[in-house]
Motif scaffolding. Structure first.
Motif, PDB file in Angstrom:
ATOM      1  N   PHE A 410      15.830   5.779 -12.126  1.00  0.00           N
ATOM      2  CA  PHE A 410      15.104   5.347 -11.479  1.00  0.00           C
ATOM      3  C   PHE A 410      15.537   3.889 -10.553  1.00  0.00           C
ATOM      4  N   GLN A 411      16.848   3.264 -10.346  1.00  0.00           N
ATOM      5  CA  GLN A 411      17.805   3.205  -9.377  1.00  0.00           C
ATOM      6  C   GLN A 411      18.672   4.010  -8.487  1.00  0.00           C
ATOM      7  N   ASP A 412      18.289   5.389  -8.670  1.00  0.00           N
ATOM      8  CA  ASP A 412      19.637   6.031  -7.584  1.00  0.00           C
ATOM      9  C   ASP A 412      19.123   5.725  -6.322  1.00  0.00           C
ATOM     10  N   PRO A 413      19.791   5.654  -5.518  1.00  0.00           N
ATOM     11  CA  PRO A 413      19.781   5.179  -4.430  1.00  0.00           C
ATOM     12  C   PRO A 413      19.315   6.348  -3.563  1.00  0.00           C
ATOM     13  N   LYS A 414      20.037   8.147  -4.142  1.00  0.00           N
ATOM     14  CA  LYS A 414      20.150   9.050  -3.339  1.00  0.00           C
ATOM     15  C   LYS A 414      18.604   9.763  -3.681  1.00  0.00           C
ATOM     16  N   HIS A 415      17.529   9.088  -4.763  1.00  0.00           N
ATOM     17  CA  HIS A 415      16.413   9.483  -4.438  1.00  0.00           C
ATOM     18  C   HIS A 415      15.040   8.321  -3.570  1.00  0.00           C
ATOM     19  N   TRP A 416      15.795   6.846  -4.365  1.00  0.00           N
ATOM     20  CA  TRP A 416      15.208   5.547  -3.424  1.00  0.00           C
ATOM     21  C   TRP A 416      15.612   5.086  -3.001  1.00  0.00           C
ATOM     22  N   PRO A 417      15.555   5.202  -1.520  1.00  0.00           N
ATOM     23  CA  PRO A 417      16.431   4.372  -0.514  1.00  0.00           C
ATOM     24  C   PRO A 417      15.626   2.966  -0.886  1.00  0.00           C
ATOM     25  N   GLU A 418      17.165   1.755  -0.804  1.00  0.00           N
ATOM     26  CA  GLU A 418      16.617   0.624  -1.621  1.00  0.00           C
ATOM     27  C   GLU A 418      16.315   0.559  -3.032  1.00  0.00           C
ATOM     28  N   PRO A 419      16.379   1.061  -3.673  1.00  0.00           N
ATOM     29  CA  PRO A 419      15.699   0.806  -4.725  1.00  0.00           C
ATOM     30  C   PRO A 419      15.352  -0.234  -5.543  1.00  0.00           C
ATOM     31  N   GLU A 420      16.006  -1.317  -4.951  1.00  0.00           N
ATOM     32  CA  GLU A 420      15.527  -2.578  -5.671  1.00  0.00           C
ATOM     33  C   GLU A 420      14.338  -2.898  -5.267  1.00  0.00           C
ATOM     34  N   GLN A 421      13.760  -2.639  -4.130  1.00  0.00           N
ATOM     35  CA  GLN A 421      12.209  -3.307  -2.703  1.00  0.00           C
ATOM     36  C   GLN A 421      11.434  -2.682  -4.135  1.00  0.00           C
ATOM     37  N   PHE A 422      10.180  -3.564  -3.216  1.00  0.00           N
ATOM     38  CA  PHE A 422       9.141  -2.571  -4.205  1.00  0.00           C
ATOM     39  C   PHE A 422       8.507  -2.281  -3.387  1.00  0.00           C
ATOM     40  N   LYS A 423       8.695  -1.177  -2.622  1.00  0.00           N
ATOM     41  CA  LYS A 423       8.148  -0.570  -1.781  1.00  0.00           C
ATOM     42  C   LYS A 423       7.546   1.004  -2.344  1.00  0.00           C
ATOM     43  N   PRO A 424       5.679   0.672  -2.403  1.00  0.00           N
ATOM     44  CA  PRO A 424       5.057   1.449  -2.841  1.00  0.00           C
ATOM     45  C   PRO A 424       4.949   2.655  -1.783  1.00  0.00           C
ATOM     46  N   GLU A 425       5.713   2.607  -0.750  1.00  0.00           N
ATOM     47  CA  GLU A 425       5.135   3.541   0.994  1.00  0.00           C
ATOM     48  C   GLU A 425       5.736   5.109   0.221  1.00  0.00           C
ATOM     49  N   ARG A 426       7.144   4.413  -0.924  1.00  0.00           N
ATOM     50  CA  ARG A 426       7.829   5.703  -0.904  1.00  0.00           C
ATOM     51  C   ARG A 426       7.345   6.551  -1.516  1.00  0.00           C
ATOM     52  N   PHE A 427       6.534   6.274  -1.757  1.00  0.00           N
ATOM     53  CA  PHE A 427       5.631   7.682  -2.797  1.00  0.00           C
ATOM     54  C   PHE A 427       4.191   8.182  -1.649  1.00  0.00           C
ATOM     55  N   LEU A 428       4.358   8.013   0.152  1.00  0.00           N
ATOM     56  CA  LEU A 428       3.442   8.324   0.758  1.00  0.00           C
ATOM     57  C   LEU A 428       4.092   9.811   1.515  1.00  0.00           C
ATOM     58  N   ASN A 429       3.400  10.254   2.499  1.00  0.00           N
ATOM     59  CA  ASN A 429       4.197  11.302   3.102  1.00  0.00           C
ATOM     60  C   ASN A 429       3.779  10.827   4.669  1.00  0.00           C
ATOM     61  N   GLY A 430       4.106  11.062   5.347  1.00  0.00           N
ATOM     62  CA  GLY A 430       4.249  11.213   7.559  1.00  0.00           C
ATOM     63  C   GLY A 430       2.626  10.708   7.120  1.00  0.00           C
ATOM     64  N   GLY A 431       1.029  12.143   6.532  1.00  0.00           N
ATOM     65  CA  GLY A 431      -0.124  12.050   6.532  1.00  0.00           C
ATOM     66  C   GLY A 431      -0.388  10.662   5.485  1.00  0.00           C
ATOM     67  N   GLY A 432       0.177   9.827   4.757  1.00  0.00           N
ATOM     68  CA  GLY A 432      -0.273   8.713   4.324  1.00  0.00           C
ATOM     69  C   GLY A 432      -0.918   9.564   3.077  1.00  0.00           C
ATOM     70  N   GLU A 433      -0.092  10.041   2.956  1.00  0.00           N
ATOM     71  CA  GLU A 433      -0.909  11.097   1.355  1.00  0.00           C
ATOM     72  C   GLU A 433       0.172  10.705   0.038  1.00  0.00           C
ATOM     73  N   ALA A 434      -0.613  10.235  -0.945  1.00  0.00           N
ATOM     74  CA  ALA A 434       0.047   9.811  -1.696  1.00  0.00           C
ATOM     75  C   ALA A 434       0.997  11.373  -2.555  1.00  0.00           C
ATOM     76  N   VAL A 435       2.289  11.533  -2.549  1.00  0.00           N
ATOM     77  CA  VAL A 435       3.232  12.396  -3.347  1.00  0.00           C
ATOM     78  C   VAL A 435       4.039  12.184  -4.224  1.00  0.00           C
ATOM     79  N   LYS A 436       3.860  12.252  -5.545  1.00  0.00           N
ATOM     80  CA  LYS A 436       4.739  11.843  -6.905  1.00  0.00           C
ATOM     81  C   LYS A 436       5.715  12.444  -6.504  1.00  0.00           C
ATOM     82  N   ALA A 437       6.950  12.029  -6.791  1.00  0.00           N
ATOM     83  CA  ALA A 437       8.619  11.822  -7.179  1.00  0.00           C
ATOM     84  C   ALA A 437       9.052  13.448  -8.643  1.00  0.00           C
ATOM     85  N   ASN A 438       9.394  13.852  -8.142  1.00  0.00           N
ATOM     86  CA  ASN A 438       9.936  14.451  -9.732  1.00  0.00           C
ATOM     87  C   ASN A 438      10.853  13.579 -10.296  1.00  0.00           C
ATOM     88  N   GLU A 439      11.571  13.179  -9.620  1.00  0.00           N
ATOM     89  CA  GLU A 439      13.016  12.393 -10.401  1.00  0.00           C
ATOM     90  C   GLU A 439      11.880  11.510 -11.053  1.00  0.00           C
TER      91      GLU A 439
END
Length: 505
Positions: A410-439
């Motif tokens: 869950f801290q892997d920067p390959k999947h989570w850019p800036e992994p130590e930051q609390f950024k819910p936006e990482r789970f939103l696509n370009g249209g603002g829709e929630a997309v859960k990552a497989n990882e």
């Protein structure tokens, strides 16, 4: 034997042990840190913890040094740690890596349970639990009424403080436990029930005493080390089994095979049928036994299975919700965005529902980011190799403990850019829709993934949405600074904190 001969003898024994340690390592094992003869990596892990570094932090550093798969020794047991999502997915889909090692339940208390069993008994118990949970509505939209009812009771308890500071831990724990209790025992417990609060406290203590990955419970040899938490762990388990045993005995007294009210009743009926089949094939009412799919359900595993379902169905979800409220206080702007989205979709005249999920994109993204960054079970639950197998070219010997290092995944920067930051936006696509990552696999993956995953997802969403709909959570003025540092154990829990639940208009 004189003193010189004794010293020579002891030196020779020590030398033999060291040589056995160095030469006894099988070829093609994954790389890993050097350990001490007999003790293995215990001194390094204990020293790290003494300096404030939990095992998952140490393994995170090992992964950076040795790669996505490494191994070490604890006493005479080989432990392999997997630090990459694709590796964990591959390993945990392998049938020879689906066992559990012997643990405190099977090895010391002489009981069995779905969480620690293997082979055909495990397949049966898991299928039984999933089937019965579904039959009582778990995972279905119809079950949200039970969660919603409990959430409303929790809102009343929080509102009673009138915006004054309180520690939410026990209230959240009781509410979440009541949801699984209504399925297992057919009842809920009041928030001032001291016996029930004590039971929940025992579960919390054991989550801390078990250590990262629950290794204390799965490595019985650790019980003999100085300052081992094993005696306290065992004492707590004995009390927990006593509590659950009383609940089951109460069901026995009022058992009606034609009116099965909860999972305990269904379990008792299966046991009754199996006992009758082993005798004369007749039930107490002299009716013939019907064929059963669950021949392995017995008195040996009913208490352990129910303890496992109860513990897994309460501790991890409650801990997730505690982290969620803490993060909302630390990030008030994100809290406001969640509240604004809920107000826009749900309005102020009713409570959130499961049907609102498709439109609550940011709210879902926040809960996922809490699960990722809080990392509730950072080392998962150990698997055991049923036979020698090879994984990505490395030998995994039979009986090896295999741990998924969720902390590193869950801290892997390959999947989570800036992994130590609390950024819910990482789970939103370009249209603002929630997309859960497989990882994001907080409930693990593969054949032994969490039985209560569907229930936990519903609870996390509904409780959190209710929280945000009804209150604004603030740090009390005179309280210590908020910290996102967690407390280690089987679960990664926040340090105790207080909050003010300010009612929203």
């Amino acid at each position: 034997m004189d003193l010189l001969d004794l010293r020579t003898f002891l030196l020779g024994v020590l030398l033999l042990l060291v040589l056995r340690w160095l030469l006894g390592r099988p070829k093609n094992l994954p790389p890993g840190p050097w350990g001490f003869p007999l003790l293995g990596s215990i001194p390094a892990i204990v020293w790290g913890m003494f300096r404030g570094s939990e095992p998952h932090h140490q393994f995170h550093r090992y992964a950076a040094k040795y790669g996505p798969i490494f191994c070490f020794k604890i006493l005479n047991k080989t432990v392999v740690v997997l630090n990459d999502y694709t590796l964990v997915k591959e390993a945990f889909q392998h049938p020879q890596l689906s066992d559990r090692p012997k643990n405190i339940l099977t090895d010391v208390l002489k009981v069995d349970a779905v969480v620690v069993s293997n082979g055909e008994p495990w397949v049966e118990m898991r299928r039984f639990c999933l089937t019965v949970l579904r039959s009582f509505g778990v995972g279905k939209t119809s079950f949200e009424e039970k969660i919603g009812t409990e959430a409303e009771e929790l809102m009343k308890e929080m509102a009673a403080f009138g915006g004054k500071p309180f520690n939410p831990k026990s209230f959240i724990g009781n509410a979440v436990a009541n949801v699984i209790c209504c399925v297992i025992f057919g009842k809920r417990y009041e928030y001032n029930d001291e016996e029930f609060k004590y039971l929940l406290d025992l579960l919390t203590q054991n989550a801390q005493l078990s250590g990262g990955g629950g290794l204390i419970g799965f490595l019985p040899g650790l019980r003999f080390l100085p300052l081992s938490p094993f005696p306290a762990l065992l004492a707590n388990f004995t009390e927990i089994f006593g509590f659950i045993g009383k609940f089951i005995d109460a069901h026995r007294k009022n058992f009606d095979a034609d009116d099965l009210k909860d999972l305990t009743d269904v379990y008792l009926k299966e046991i009754q049928q199996n006992l009758a089949r082993d005798k004369d094939g007749m039930l107490p009412d002299r009716k013939h036994v019907k064929n059963s799919k669950y021949r392995h359900l017995s008195e040996r595993n009913i208490v352990g299975t129910i303890v496992g379902l109860f513990g897994a169905g309460s501790e991890t979800t409650a801990t997730t919700l505690q982290w969620a409220l803490l993060y909302m206080m630390v990030y008030p702007d994100i809290q406001k965005r969640v509240q604004a989205e809920i107000d826009d979709v749900v309005g102020r005249n009713r409570m959130p529902r499961m049907a609102d999920i498709p439109e609550l994109h940011f709210t879902r993204a926040v809960t996922w980011e809490v699960q990722r960054l809080a990392n509730i079970v950072p080392l998962g639950v150990p698997h055991s190799a049923a036979s020698d197998i090879y994984l990505q070219g490395y030998l995994i010997p039979k009986d090896t403990l295999v741990l998924p290092n969720m902390w590193t995944i869950f801290q892997d920067p390959k999947h989570w850019p800036e992994p130590e930051q609390f950024k819910p936006e990482r789970f939103l696509n370009g249209g603002g829709e929630a997309v859960k990552a497989n990882e994001l696999i907080p409930f693990s993956t593969g054949r032994r993934s969490c039985i209560g995953e569907h229930l936990a997802k519903m609870e996390i969403f509904l409780f959190f949405a209710f929280f945000m709909h009804q209150f604004t959570f603030k740090k009390p003025e005179d309280s210590p600074p908020l910290t996102l540092k967690g407390r280690g154990g089987l679960t990664h829990a926040p340090l105790p904190y207080e909050l003010c639940a300010v009612p929203r208009g």
